[in-house]
Design a protein around this motif. Sequence first.
Motif, PDB file in Angstrom:
ATOM      1  N   LYS A  56       0.816  -1.219   0.000  1.00 19.49           N
ATOM      2  CA  LYS A  56       0.000   0.000   0.000  1.00 19.49           C
ATOM      3  C   LYS A  56       0.852   1.274   0.000  1.00 19.49           C
ATOM      4  O   LYS A  56       0.325   2.371   0.149  1.00 19.49           O
ATOM      5  CB  LYS A  56      -0.925  -0.002   1.208  1.00 19.49           C
ATOM      6  CG  LYS A  56      -2.000  -1.079   1.148  1.00 19.49           C
ATOM      7  CD  LYS A  56      -3.003  -0.934   2.275  1.00 19.49           C
ATOM      8  CE  LYS A  56      -4.111  -1.985   2.163  1.00 19.49           C
ATOM      9  NZ  LYS A  56      -5.124  -1.843   3.243  1.00 19.49           N
ATOM     10  N   HIS A  57       2.147   1.117  -0.164  1.00 20.73           N
ATOM     11  CA  HIS A  57       3.013   2.295  -0.234  1.00 20.73           C
ATOM     12  C   HIS A  57       2.683   3.130  -1.472  1.00 20.73           C
ATOM     13  O   HIS A  57       2.306   2.592  -2.523  1.00 20.73           O
ATOM     14  CB  HIS A  57       4.482   1.871  -0.297  1.00 20.73           C
ATOM     15  CG  HIS A  57       5.029   1.451   1.024  1.00 20.73           C
ATOM     16  ND1 HIS A  57       6.349   1.099   1.203  1.00 20.73           N
ATOM     17  CD2 HIS A  57       4.446   1.318   2.250  1.00 20.73           C
ATOM     18  CE1 HIS A  57       6.558   0.774   2.467  1.00 20.73           C
ATOM     19  NE2 HIS A  57       5.406   0.888   3.115  1.00 20.73           N
ATOM     20  N   GLU A  58       2.841   4.440  -1.325  1.00 21.42           N
ATOM     21  CA  GLU A  58       2.642   5.350  -2.447  1.00 21.42           C
ATOM     22  C   GLU A  58       3.770   6.377  -2.464  1.00 21.42           C
ATOM     23  O   GLU A  58       4.228   6.826  -1.420  1.00 21.42           O
ATOM     24  CB  GLU A  58       1.305   6.082  -2.346  1.00 21.42           C
ATOM     25  CG  GLU A  58       0.092   5.176  -2.448  1.00 21.42           C
ATOM     26  CD  GLU A  58      -1.216   5.959  -2.414  1.00 21.42           C
ATOM     27  OE1 GLU A  58      -1.151   7.218  -2.525  1.00 21.42           O
ATOM     28  OE2 GLU A  58      -2.291   5.347  -2.281  1.00 21.42           O
ATOM     29  N   MET A  59       4.225   6.714  -3.659  1.00 15.07           N
ATOM     30  CA  MET A  59       5.181   7.802  -3.829  1.00 15.07           C
ATOM     31  C   MET A  59       4.878   8.465  -5.165  1.00 15.07           C
ATOM     32  O   MET A  59       4.270   7.866  -6.055  1.00 15.07           O
ATOM     33  CB  MET A  59       6.622   7.307  -3.763  1.00 15.07           C
ATOM     34  CG  MET A  59       7.009   6.212  -4.740  1.00 15.07           C
ATOM     35  SD  MET A  59       7.444   6.768  -6.412  1.00 15.07           S
ATOM     36  CE  MET A  59       8.862   7.761  -6.092  1.00 15.07           C
ATOM     37  N   ASP A  60       5.294   9.716  -5.314  1.00 11.44           N
ATOM     38  CA  ASP A  60       4.964  10.487  -6.510  1.00 11.44           C
ATOM     39  C   ASP A  60       6.214  10.762  -7.342  1.00 11.44           C
ATOM     40  O   ASP A  60       7.296  11.026  -6.805  1.00 11.44           O
ATOM     41  CB  ASP A  60       4.316  11.825  -6.137  1.00 11.44           C
ATOM     42  CG  ASP A  60       3.044  11.640  -5.320  1.00 11.44           C
ATOM     43  OD1 ASP A  60       2.264  10.729  -5.650  1.00 11.44           O
ATOM     44  OD2 ASP A  60       2.840  12.411  -4.358  1.00 11.44           O
ATOM     45  N   ILE A  61       6.043  10.699  -8.645  1.00  7.69           N
ATOM     46  CA  ILE A  61       7.100  11.042  -9.591  1.00  7.69           C
ATOM     47  C   ILE A  61       6.627  12.249 -10.396  1.00  7.69           C
ATOM     48  O   ILE A  61       5.545  12.223 -10.986  1.00  7.69           O
ATOM     49  CB  ILE A  61       7.414   9.867 -10.536  1.00  7.69           C
ATOM     50  CG1 ILE A  61       7.915   8.651  -9.740  1.00  7.69           C
ATOM     51  CG2 ILE A  61       8.450  10.276 -11.584  1.00  7.69           C
ATOM     52  CD1 ILE A  61       8.093   7.394 -10.586  1.00  7.69           C
ATOM     53  N   TYR A  62       7.439  13.301 -10.400  1.00  8.18           N
ATOM     54  CA  TYR A  62       7.115  14.524 -11.144  1.00  8.18           C
ATOM     55  C   TYR A  62       8.042  14.642 -12.360  1.00  8.18           C
ATOM     56  O   TYR A  62       9.265  14.715 -12.211  1.00  8.18           O
ATOM     57  CB  TYR A  62       7.299  15.752 -10.260  1.00  8.18           C
ATOM     58  CG  TYR A  62       6.279  15.893  -9.147  1.00  8.18           C
ATOM     59  CD1 TYR A  62       5.163  16.714  -9.306  1.00  8.18           C
ATOM     60  CD2 TYR A  62       6.444  15.220  -7.939  1.00  8.18           C
ATOM     61  CE1 TYR A  62       4.234  16.864  -8.288  1.00  8.18           C
ATOM     62  CE2 TYR A  62       5.521  15.355  -6.903  1.00  8.18           C
ATOM     63  CZ  TYR A  62       4.420  16.185  -7.084  1.00  8.18           C
ATOM     64  OH  TYR A  62       3.506  16.327  -6.065  1.00  8.18           O
ATOM     65  N   ILE A  63       7.456  14.659 -13.549  1.00  8.44           N
ATOM     66  CA  ILE A  63       8.222  14.803 -14.785  1.00  8.44           C
ATOM     67  C   ILE A  63       7.953  16.188 -15.367  1.00  8.44           C
ATOM     68  O   ILE A  63       6.798  16.503 -15.688  1.00  8.44           O
ATOM     69  CB  ILE A  63       7.827  13.736 -15.831  1.00  8.44           C
ATOM     70  CG1 ILE A  63       7.816  12.330 -15.220  1.00  8.44           C
ATOM     71  CG2 ILE A  63       8.753  13.816 -17.036  1.00  8.44           C
ATOM     72  CD1 ILE A  63       9.159  11.760 -14.904  1.00  8.44           C
ATOM     73  N   PRO A  64       8.965  17.039 -15.518  1.00  8.24           N
ATOM     74  CA  PRO A  64       8.722  18.347 -16.143  1.00  8.24           C
ATOM     75  C   PRO A  64       8.302  18.157 -17.595  1.00  8.24           C
ATOM     76  O   PRO A  64       8.907  17.358 -18.322  1.00  8.24           O
ATOM     77  CB  PRO A  64      10.074  19.060 -16.027  1.00  8.24           C
ATOM     78  CG  PRO A  64      11.079  17.971 -15.884  1.00  8.24           C
ATOM     79  CD  PRO A  64      10.386  16.846 -15.167  1.00  8.24           C
ATOM     80  N   ILE A  65       7.275  18.870 -18.011  1.00  9.62           N
ATOM     81  CA  ILE A  65       6.727  18.647 -19.350  1.00  9.62           C
ATOM     82  C   ILE A  65       6.571  19.964 -20.105  1.00  9.62           C
ATOM     83  O   ILE A  65       6.483  21.040 -19.519  1.00  9.62           O
ATOM     84  CB  ILE A  65       5.361  17.921 -19.293  1.00  9.62           C
ATOM     85  CG1 ILE A  65       4.364  18.720 -18.439  1.00  9.62           C
ATOM     86  CG2 ILE A  65       5.526  16.495 -18.797  1.00  9.62           C
ATOM     87  CD1 ILE A  65       2.939  18.184 -18.491  1.00  9.62           C
ATOM     88  N   GLU A  66       6.501  19.825 -21.409  1.00  4.16           N
ATOM     89  CA  GLU A  66       6.175  20.932 -22.301  1.00  4.16           C
ATOM     90  C   GLU A  66       5.486  20.335 -23.521  1.00  4.16           C
ATOM     91  O   GLU A  66       5.646  19.142 -23.802  1.00  4.16           O
ATOM     92  CB  GLU A  66       7.442  21.688 -22.710  1.00  4.16           C
ATOM     93  CG  GLU A  66       8.430  20.847 -23.509  1.00  4.16           C
ATOM     94  CD  GLU A  66       9.721  21.585 -23.806  1.00  4.16           C
ATOM     95  OE1 GLU A  66       9.878  22.715 -23.312  1.00  4.16           O
ATOM     96  OE2 GLU A  66      10.571  21.043 -24.537  1.00  4.16           O
TER      97      GLU A  66
END
Length: 460
Positions: free
Chosen positions: A283-293
């Motif tokens: 049930k672990h959660e983590m977020d990945i942020y990818i810079p986009i254009e």
Amino acid sequence: MDYKQRIQSALNYIESHVQEDIPCESLVALAGFSKSHFLRVFEAYTGFTVMSYVRGRKLDLAAERLRNSNDKITEIAYDYGFESHDVFGRAFKRVYGITPENYRRGRFLLPTFHAVNLALQQQGAEALIKTKPHTMIVTKPAMKLIGIECRFEDGVSSPDLWKQYFEEWQQTFGNIAHLRVESEKEIDYALTVDRDESGYTYFIGIEVTSVDHVPSGTIARLIPKTKYAMFTAIGPVEESIGRTYDHIFKEWFPSSSFQTAPGPIMEHYDMRCATHLGIPPEKHEMDIYIPIEPVKTETKEIIELQPYRAAYYKAVGTKGRKWHQIKKEAFDVMIAWTLSQGIDQSNLRIRAHNNGGAPEEDFYYEVYMDVTGIDISITEDSLISLIDFEGGLYVVTPTLHRMLEPTGEAFCKWFDQQEKYKMTGEWFEEFFIHGGKVTLDTLIRIHFEAKRLLVTEGKL
């Protein structure tokens, strides 16, 4: 062309030019991505950075030569782009743990580094993800972070940065813990920065309200306001993070209208993956942020070309001569003539046209350049003649020499979808030649003559 085909085209190019120097920029142009996006997508599909893959193929084929020929080791080294016997030997030993000389004498069994064929890879990054990552497009305000970092490169051993981070946290960050943003949530960030064709820098740290005091052994990172695609990975982090990156670059980006933008990729860890609080790994959660254009497409330029006088040469095919020989002749003659006339060689603009698809004996390649207003001399024995060209309305798109064919095909399809312009059938390519030589990286502007269409009430 989809993502897999684009990366396979780069892989095919590597294979056919493996004995040459292969600059990453050439592969980027071939794939048609921005460099930052290409590096990420290439690694997602192959599991290797660009240069580790190129080096792996060179060494694999060099090892085969060592095993199956009596060629000198120095000759093999040069053939596969290594600067010297010593450079080749060090690279060979670093990968295989043995020198080329000992390998040739002992005929040891070495691990193979096969060329990647994406068509043979199993489908199913999606099938491995039982719960699809939750995805959002978000804009995060500017951030200040303090942390530790390490450069990771292929073939170079690196420390366990996470282990170091947790073991030294109190000693390193204890005096600035009060500066931590949302300290009650115990948020940690990991950044992938300065990625290039051979590796990247990995940063782990905390978000702070001020970077006025940066503890010894740490570094501050300032991130501007950025638009991201945010993906929430669900499940044991050591498993879900890899699957989620696969999903991002193999599934989400190809079906989106975005590409990666400059800036760090950011991983966000908080209490949702805190095993010490009793949260089970599944049930672990983590977020990945990818810079986009937005994906950038080449814009089409509309120009009104005025009538002009041109220096002209036509190379004509004969049976047994290949089209590329005729093309080379045409450019060689024109470039040599410009040199004889004292024309600036730093940036020649030579236009070209051919009747592609014709039999060898009927094939021709024309080259010409605008010499209006230039003081030139044409003698009776000159291969060059002067010819007057009419002007006209042209639609223009840029490309690289290596991308000429696919860009031309895409350009024709673009015309089919237009309601304002229609091709007349006349066209030429303009080569921007530096240093008196045409290469695969030569910039080209494709010109299609067009006529404007009258559109009335949505109909032609």
